[in-house]
Motif scaffolding. Structure first.
Motif, short mmCIF file in Angstrom:
data_model
loop_
_atom_site.label_atom_id
_atom_site.label_comp_id
_atom_site.label_asym_id
_atom_site.label_seq_id
_atom_site.Cartn_x
_atom_site.Cartn_y
_atom_site.Cartn_z
N LEU A 1 -62.27 32.16 81.73
CA LEU A 1 -61.86 31.82 80.36
C LEU A 1 -60.55 31.03 80.31
O LEU A 1 -60.05 30.74 79.23
N SER A 2 -60.03 30.69 81.46
CA SER A 2 -58.68 30.09 81.51
C SER A 2 -58.58 28.74 80.80
O SER A 2 -57.51 28.37 80.32
N LEU B 1 -61.87 28.72 70.12
CA LEU B 1 -63.20 28.88 70.70
C LEU B 1 -63.41 30.31 71.18
O LEU B 1 -64.51 30.86 71.07
N ARG B 2 -62.34 30.93 71.69
CA ARG B 2 -62.44 32.33 72.12
C ARG B 2 -62.76 33.25 70.95
O ARG B 2 -63.55 34.18 71.07
N LEU B 3 -62.11 32.99 69.81
CA LEU B 3 -62.36 33.82 68.62
C LEU B 3 -63.80 33.67 68.13
O LEU B 3 -64.44 34.64 67.74
N VAL C 1 -69.50 35.92 68.10
CA VAL C 1 -70.90 35.78 68.52
C VAL C 1 -71.27 36.88 69.52
O VAL C 1 -72.33 37.51 69.43
N THR C 2 -70.38 37.14 70.48
CA THR C 2 -70.63 38.15 71.50
C THR C 2 -70.69 39.55 70.89
O THR C 2 -71.52 40.38 71.29
N SER C 3 -69.82 39.81 69.91
CA SER C 3 -69.83 41.12 69.24
C SER C 3 -71.16 41.35 68.53
O SER C 3 -71.73 42.45 68.61
N LEU C 4 -71.66 40.32 67.86
CA LEU C 4 -72.96 40.42 67.18
C LEU C 4 -74.08 40.63 68.19
O LEU C 4 -75.00 41.44 67.97
N CYS C 5 -74.01 39.90 69.30
CA CYS C 5 -75.03 40.03 70.35
C CYS C 5 -75.03 41.44 70.94
O CYS C 5 -76.09 42.06 71.11
N PHE D 1 -69.81 43.70 78.62
CA PHE D 1 -69.38 43.38 77.27
C PHE D 1 -68.03 43.96 76.86
O PHE D 1 -67.20 43.23 76.29
N PRO D 2 -67.75 45.25 77.07
CA PRO D 2 -66.43 45.77 76.66
C PRO D 2 -65.27 45.00 77.30
O PRO D 2 -64.31 44.63 76.62
N LYS D 3 -65.36 44.75 78.61
CA LYS D 3 -64.31 44.02 79.33
C LYS D 3 -64.24 42.57 78.86
O LYS D 3 -63.15 42.00 78.66
N PHE D 4 -65.40 41.94 78.69
CA PHE D 4 -65.45 40.54 78.26
C PHE D 4 -64.87 40.36 76.87
O PHE D 4 -64.10 39.43 76.62
N LEU D 5 -65.21 41.26 75.95
CA LEU D 5 -64.67 41.19 74.59
C LEU D 5 -63.15 41.38 74.60
O LEU D 5 -62.43 40.71 73.85
N HIS D 6 -62.66 42.28 75.45
CA HIS D 6 -61.22 42.48 75.58
C HIS D 6 -60.53 41.21 76.10
O HIS D 6 -59.47 40.81 75.61
N ASP D 7 -61.15 40.58 77.12
CA ASP D 7 -60.57 39.37 77.71
C ASP D 7 -60.52 38.21 76.73
O ASP D 7 -59.61 37.37 76.79
N LEU D 8 -61.50 38.14 75.81
CA LEU D 8 -61.51 37.06 74.82
C LEU D 8 -60.30 37.12 73.89
O LEU D 8 -59.86 36.09 73.37
N LEU D 9 -59.75 38.31 73.69
CA LEU D 9 -58.60 38.48 72.81
C LEU D 9 -57.29 38.65 73.59
O LEU D 9 -56.23 38.82 72.98
#
Length: 308
Positions: free
Chosen positions: A15-16, A22-24, A29-33, A77-85
């Motif tokens: 994600l760097s 775009l992350r938001l 989208v990921t949260s809905l998925c 998903f939990p880790k990925f969603l955390h990394d997006l923020l």
């Protein structure tokens, strides 16, 4: 070996290069998925457990498939969603090995469960009079145990072998940890690890070969009569769609892991990394929910009871 270091954590660099805006958007989208994955799998699992009419081998195996889908997504998903923020995308050494174990055992279990379901359909269509004597409670339990324990043993061996490697880097150019990325960071030879990994891949390719052979026999027999054709369409087509779904996702992931290069756009690399843990768990229960009339009726009945 002089450059080997005792690592406590890894940097995930997938994600760097992504902008905050775009992350938001990706977070939404990921949260809905993820919510959809939890919903469709949860509904199907609860329906199969609650409705006694669905207490048949085929539906127990389907329930196992849905449970595995939830198991796999927990690793990402939990880790990925955390990394997006988050501004820092790090994962502990132990957490990285756990991700490798869960993700790889999820993928292996997916194939094993589909192989078990193919065997169940073969017995149901090719040997219908003997079905209940063959698919006893004891055998169903054994098949479910086989489809879950064997992948965990195989991937446990992979993770233990990987944990023995001395690593010379801490940057993983992906959204999550996976074994091939860790092998690339090794300071020494990884021939043994590669051989074991290749043997496990061949073992699960054998599962795919078994599924194909069973379906050759199913097609030959089912299309001899209208009743057989109808039974094949109702119960086997969903299984074939799920198999196609998982196989394509796994091929994408393997091709990316082995042949992906830095010249590929980062967005494409991210999609190829995440699709194996997003597409099958989302589509599998939907495919079965739409195709199997018993499941449809049971789900609708459960919702009507709640409304009433």
């Amino acid at each position: 070996m002089a450059n080997a270091t005792a690592l406590n954590f890894f940097y995930l660099t997938g994600l760097s290069h992504m902008s905050q805006r775009l992350r938001l958007l990706l977070f939404a989208v990921t949260s809905l998925c993820y919510a959809a994955i939890l919903l469709v799998n949860g509904v199907l699992i609860v329906t199969i457990i609650v409705d006694k009419k669905l207490h048949e081998p085929m539906y127990f195996f389907l329930c196992n498939l849905c449970v595995n889908g939830l198991y796999g997504t927990v690793a990402l998903f939990p880790k990925f969603l955390h990394d997006l923020l988050s501004k820092s995308h790090i994962i502990s050494y132990f957490g990285c090995l756990m991700q490798v174990f869960v993700i790889y055992s999820y993928a292996s279990t997916e194939i094993a469960v589909l192989a078990v379901m193919a065997y169940d359909r073969y017995v149901a269509i090719c040997r219908p009079l003997q079905y209940h004597s063959i698919m006893t409670k004891c055998r169903v339990l054994w098949l479910v145990t086989f489809s879950r324990i064997t992948p965990m043993i195989c991937q446990g061996i992979v993770v233990i072998m990987t944990s023995k490697l001395q690593l010379c880097g801490s940057h993983i150019n992906k959204l999550y940890c996976e074994n091939w990325s860790l092998l690339k960071l090794s300071c020494g030879p990884t021939t043994t690890n590669s051989i074991v990994g290749f043997m496990i891949i061949l073992f699960y390719l054998g599962h795919d070969l078994f599924i194909m052979c069973s379906y050759v026999q199913l097609v030959k027999l089912a299309f001899r009569s209208k009743e057989g054709k109808k039974k094949f369409t109702q119960t086997c087509v969903p299984h074939l769609l799920c198999l196609f779904n998982v196989t394509v996702a796994l091929l994408f992931d393997l091709m990316y892991a082995r042949y992906g290069t830095s010249s590929m756009p980062q967005s494409l690399r991210n999609f190829m990394a995440i699709q194996i843990l997003a597409i099958p768990p989302l589509l599998n229960p939907i495919i079965y929910g739409l195709k199997l009339s018993k499941v449809q009726h049971s789900v609708l009945k459960c919702f009507r009871r709640k409304k009433g």
